[in-house]
Design a protein around this motif. Structure first.
Motif, mmCIF file in Angstrom:
data_model
loop_
_atom_site.group_PDB
_atom_site.id
_atom_site.type_symbol
_atom_site.label_atom_id
_atom_site.label_comp_id
_atom_site.label_asym_id
_atom_site.label_seq_id
_atom_site.Cartn_x
_atom_site.Cartn_y
_atom_site.Cartn_z
ATOM 1 N N GLY A 206 0.715 -1.197 -0.211
ATOM 2 C CA GLY A 206 -0.235 0.301 0.112
ATOM 3 C C GLY A 206 1.104 1.319 0.046
ATOM 4 O O GLY A 206 1.075 2.163 -0.767
ATOM 5 N N PHE B 165 -5.056 -7.447 2.410
ATOM 6 C CA PHE B 165 -5.364 -6.938 1.832
ATOM 7 C C PHE B 165 -6.006 -5.704 2.436
ATOM 8 O O PHE B 165 -6.359 -4.896 2.408
ATOM 9 C CB PHE B 165 -7.413 -7.210 0.881
ATOM 10 C CG PHE B 165 -7.895 -6.511 0.032
ATOM 11 C CD1 PHE B 165 -6.830 -5.492 -0.816
ATOM 12 C CD2 PHE B 165 -9.271 -5.989 0.854
ATOM 13 C CE1 PHE B 165 -7.521 -5.449 -1.945
ATOM 14 C CE2 PHE B 165 -10.098 -4.948 -0.379
ATOM 15 C CZ PHE B 165 -8.830 -4.689 -1.480
ATOM 16 N N SER B 166 -6.487 -6.047 4.243
ATOM 17 C CA SER B 166 -6.780 -5.488 4.998
ATOM 18 C C SER B 166 -6.064 -4.861 5.546
ATOM 19 O O SER B 166 -5.317 -2.841 5.783
ATOM 20 C CB SER B 166 -7.380 -6.395 6.122
ATOM 21 O OG SER B 166 -6.267 -6.074 7.171
ATOM 22 N N LYS C 26 -4.949 -2.101 3.259
ATOM 23 C CA LYS C 26 -6.112 -0.801 3.208
ATOM 24 C C LYS C 26 -6.164 0.126 4.312
ATOM 25 O O LYS C 26 -6.149 1.099 4.296
ATOM 26 C CB LYS C 26 -7.747 -1.681 3.355
ATOM 27 C CG LYS C 26 -8.140 -1.990 2.092
ATOM 28 C CD LYS C 26 -9.888 -1.556 2.101
ATOM 29 C CE LYS C 26 -10.490 -2.859 3.393
ATOM 30 N NZ LYS C 26 -11.651 -2.691 3.658
ATOM 31 N N LYS C 27 -5.323 -0.485 5.218
ATOM 32 C CA LYS C 27 -4.595 0.053 6.180
ATOM 33 C C LYS C 27 -3.478 0.683 6.297
ATOM 34 O O LYS C 27 -3.368 2.385 7.257
ATOM 35 C CB LYS C 27 -4.573 -0.472 7.673
ATOM 36 C CG LYS C 27 -4.189 -0.428 9.073
ATOM 37 C CD LYS C 27 -3.685 -1.912 9.726
ATOM 38 C CE LYS C 27 -3.985 -0.303 11.111
ATOM 39 N NZ LYS C 27 -2.163 -1.811 12.542
ATOM 40 N N LEU D 17 -3.657 3.099 3.847
ATOM 41 C CA LEU D 17 -4.186 4.555 3.369
ATOM 42 C C LEU D 17 -4.495 5.218 3.983
ATOM 43 O O LEU D 17 -5.270 5.931 3.558
ATOM 44 C CB LEU D 17 -5.007 4.124 2.278
ATOM 45 C CG LEU D 17 -3.980 2.895 1.034
ATOM 46 C CD1 LEU D 17 -5.391 2.910 -0.018
ATOM 47 C CD2 LEU D 17 -2.888 3.464 0.713
ATOM 48 N N LYS D 18 -5.046 4.565 5.133
ATOM 49 C CA LYS D 18 -5.483 5.431 6.163
ATOM 50 C C LYS D 18 -4.412 6.237 7.557
ATOM 51 O O LYS D 18 -4.807 7.041 8.190
ATOM 52 C CB LYS D 18 -6.013 4.779 6.912
ATOM 53 C CG LYS D 18 -7.414 3.942 7.091
ATOM 54 C CD LYS D 18 -8.068 3.159 8.075
ATOM 55 C CE LYS D 18 -9.585 2.010 7.429
ATOM 56 N NZ LYS D 18 -10.114 0.812 8.304
#
Lengths: 498, 164
Positions: A116, A243-244, A247-248, A250-251
């Motif tokens: 990510g 995947f998590s 996504k994390k 990008l937080k």
């Protein structure tokens, strides 16, 4: 700053035919493979596949090579996380927290986060390159040895931040590493510390030393374990967790943006580039974090900081290559060969006269970022399966791989000997709380620091007042002082307020 | 810290100190010019001073330990079993690196992996021989094809190409 007509022409160039895109996916795959095998470097992959570009036009050739570059930038982080082997110096800081995360059974998340942040960094890097290619090139032209020395010293200050509970031991490790980094011939042709061993004339090979200190020494610690991750439940390769993690990552836009900006700026400095960028980004993230003590023990922000910086430094080095025709490292040097093969000279004239081609390369890289994310998410589960291999097979295999890799890097037995010596030294140092990363950073930056200091000394005639005539140096020095002094000053101020 | 650990720690500091002093003197003998010693002299001075500081602190700790903890077992006591295993692994790695240039990367890798797996408790002959052979053969061949420099090999691609 943006030429609208050139943008249209660039899009026409890219979308007019499918053929330039046919080389992108193979390029990313090649980069991923070479990046994730210790000892096989991105520049090596690009050099090996360079002859294929003889059958391609300039844009297609650049797309192919930048795809290898993009895939390789991420691939280096995979081994850093799973095996504690930073295959390249640009993935050094990824290992600091990535490997502890893997040992805690968070390898899926760590790999997802690395991917990510890599895609974020690479994407932002090319956006900035698109908007600011000309100002960046003007800035790079203003950089001299004193600025480069200041940047190197800035990287070295990470040694102090990695000291942990033993400051004196941390500084000994770092400065001793700096001395080891200067072994061999210096720029004046004087050989030091070679003990009349021919293999040492070029100095201690930094990446094999890094492999020995990190990987091999850590493997000695694993000897009595059954698996890297002891808990069977945590050992599983999980696509949702990867995947998590993706996504994390990008937080954390602040961590990623700071890392990316540092990566672009430092990456544009020829010769310094991504090796320092990932360290600086890591240091800044650790310094600003509410819980700096958790870094080095598996803090995800450490992985993100490093990966965003090393991926965005690709755009920085491309800025120097396109705008000035100067390769910042091995990978961009191979790209320069493509310039030569097509009778093109990088520099201000190239940017002015062939803006559409420059934009086409940049736009193609936006697409590559997207493809990297997709291909990465597909291939990571295969790579993450390493944690399911029993340690009794993994330890000798990784050690052998490190030995082969070190031979591949040096082309002589200097590599394997270096891995052996530093593996034993690293194990003992770790046991007695000396900073292993500190020593590695010292070795990595030693030659560079000495060379830039020497140039600055020769230009200034030994006058310290010289730095006052160099505004960029002054800015870097102020930033350096700020990054060192910020935390103690804030602690003092908070103490006074209480 | 127990006495043995403190002595080993002193040996390690002594190693850093000796090597730094030797390197400084070697650099000075190579050339005493400012350009040559510009970074080395201040860096070596820092290391030497800090080494003396660590030596002083360790000796002070030793003195305190002797007074307060005589005869007491320490929590940091080294586990002998682990120590043996690490030393043996280091010796195997050393042997592997030192002989690979002579007997070939492929054979040396096979022997190293077999002996390391054995050291770590693997006793199944099929795994010991099969895995070691497959890994050593494939990795040696892969690197031999990918690396642009010659690699000393006993079997290697030449023999395979000849057989084919």
């Amino acid at each position: 700053m943006i030429d609208g007509l050139a943008v249209q022409q660039a899009l026409a160039l890219l979308l007019g035919s499918i053929s330039p895109w046919l080389v992108v996916i193979p390029g990313i795959m090649i980069g991923l493979m070479f990046g994730s095998i210790p000892g096989l470097q991105i520049s090596m992959a690009m050099a090996i596949f360079l002859p294929l570009t003889l059958h391609m036009d300039f844009v297609m050739s650049m797309l192919f090579l930048t795809a290898i570059f993009t895939g390789g930038s991420f691939g280096g982080g995979v081994t850093a996380i799973l095996m504690n082997i930073p295959g390249t110096s640009s993935a050094l800081a990824t290992a600091f927290d990535g490997y502890p995360m893997a040992r805690k059974g968070q390898h899926n998340e760590a790999l997802g986060m690395a991917l990510g942040s890599s895609t974020f960094g690479c994407g932002l890097g090319y956006i900035v390159l698109f908007l600011l290619i000309q100002p960046i090139s003007v800035l790079v032209l203003k950089l001299g040895p004193s600025e480069m020395f200041a940047v190197t010293v800035w990287g070295l200050t990470l040694i102090a931040s990695l000291r942990g509970d033993y400051m004196s031991k941390g500084v000994i490790s770092g400065v001793f590493g700096l001395l080891l980094g200067t072994v061999g011939y210096n720029e004046m042709g004087v050989a030091r510390g070679t003990m009349e061993i021919d293999l040492l004339l070029d100095g201690i090979p930094a990446v094999p030393a890094m492999m020995g200190m990190f990987a091999a020494s850590e493997l000695f610690n694993l000897l009595n374990a059954k698996y890297i991750v002891e808990d069977e439940e945590h050992r599983k390769v999980s696509r949702p967790k990867i995947f998590s993690g993706f996504k994390k990552s990008l937080k954390y836009p602040v961590v990623n943006t700071r890392g990316s900006m540092l990566g672009i700026l430092i990456g544009a400095v020829p010769g310094v580039g991504s090796s320092v960028a990932n360290l600086l980004s890591y240091m800044e993230t650790k310094r600003r974090d509410k819980d700096p003590e958790s870094f080095g023990k598996g803090n995800p922000k450490g992985v993100m900081a490093s990966e965003s910086a090393n991926s965005s430094s690709e755009a920085g080095s491309m800025a120097t290559l396109l705008a000035l025709g100067i390769p910042g490292g091995g990978a961009t040097a191979v790209m320069l060969a493509v310039f030569a093969m097509n009778n093109i000279t990088g520099g201000p004239t190239f940017i002015r006269e062939q803006t559409d081609v420059v934009y086409a390369i940049i736009f193609a890289n936006f697409a590559q970022v997207f493809l990297l994310a997709v291909i990465g998410l597909i291939t990571i589960p295969l790579l993450a399966a390493v944690v399911t291999v029993p340690v009794r097979m993994l330890v000798p295999s990784v050690m052998a791989l490190a030995i082969f890799g070190s031979y591949g890097l040096t082309g002589s037995m200097a590599g394997p000997y270096t891995v052996l010596v530093f593996a034993c030294l690293g194990y003992i140092m770790k046991k007695y709380n000396y900073s292993v990363p500190g020593l590695v950073i010292g070795i990595l930056l030693g030659k560079m620091a000495e060379s830039e200091l020497l140039h600055s000394f020769q230009i200034s005639g030994g006058q310290i007042s010289y730095i006052f005539s160099r505004p960029v140096t002054l800015v870097i020095v102020v930033l350096l002082m700020f990054s060192i002094g910020y935390q103690p000053i804030m602690k003092f101020v908070k103490g006074r307020i209480k | 810290m127990n006495k043995r650990i403190q002595f080993t720690e002193l040996s390690l500091v002594g190693f850093f100190l000796t090597l730094t002093c030797w390197y400084l003197s070697d650099s000075y003998q190579a050339s005493a010019s400012t350009e040559n010693l510009l970074l080395i002299l201040p860096a070596a001075t820092v290391v030497i001073l800090l080494c003396f500081w660590v030596v002083g602190r360790t000796l002070f700790d030793m003195y305190n330990t002797q007074n307060s903890k005589s005869g007491q077992h320490d929590a940091d006591e080294v586990i002998p079993e682990k120590q043996v295993s690490v030393v043996a692994a280091m010796a195997l790695l050393g042997g592997y690196v030192l002989v690979m240039d002579w007997i070939g990367f492929d054979v040396a890798t096979f022997l190293f992996i077999t002996s390391m797996m054995f050291l770590q408790g693997e006793r199944r002959i099929a795994w010991l021989g099969g895995y070691s052979f497959t890994f050593a053969f494939l990795v040696s061949l892969f690197f031999e094809y990918m690396i642009p420099y010659p690699m000393p090999m006993l079997i290697g691609k030449e023999m395979i190409e000849r057989l084919l």
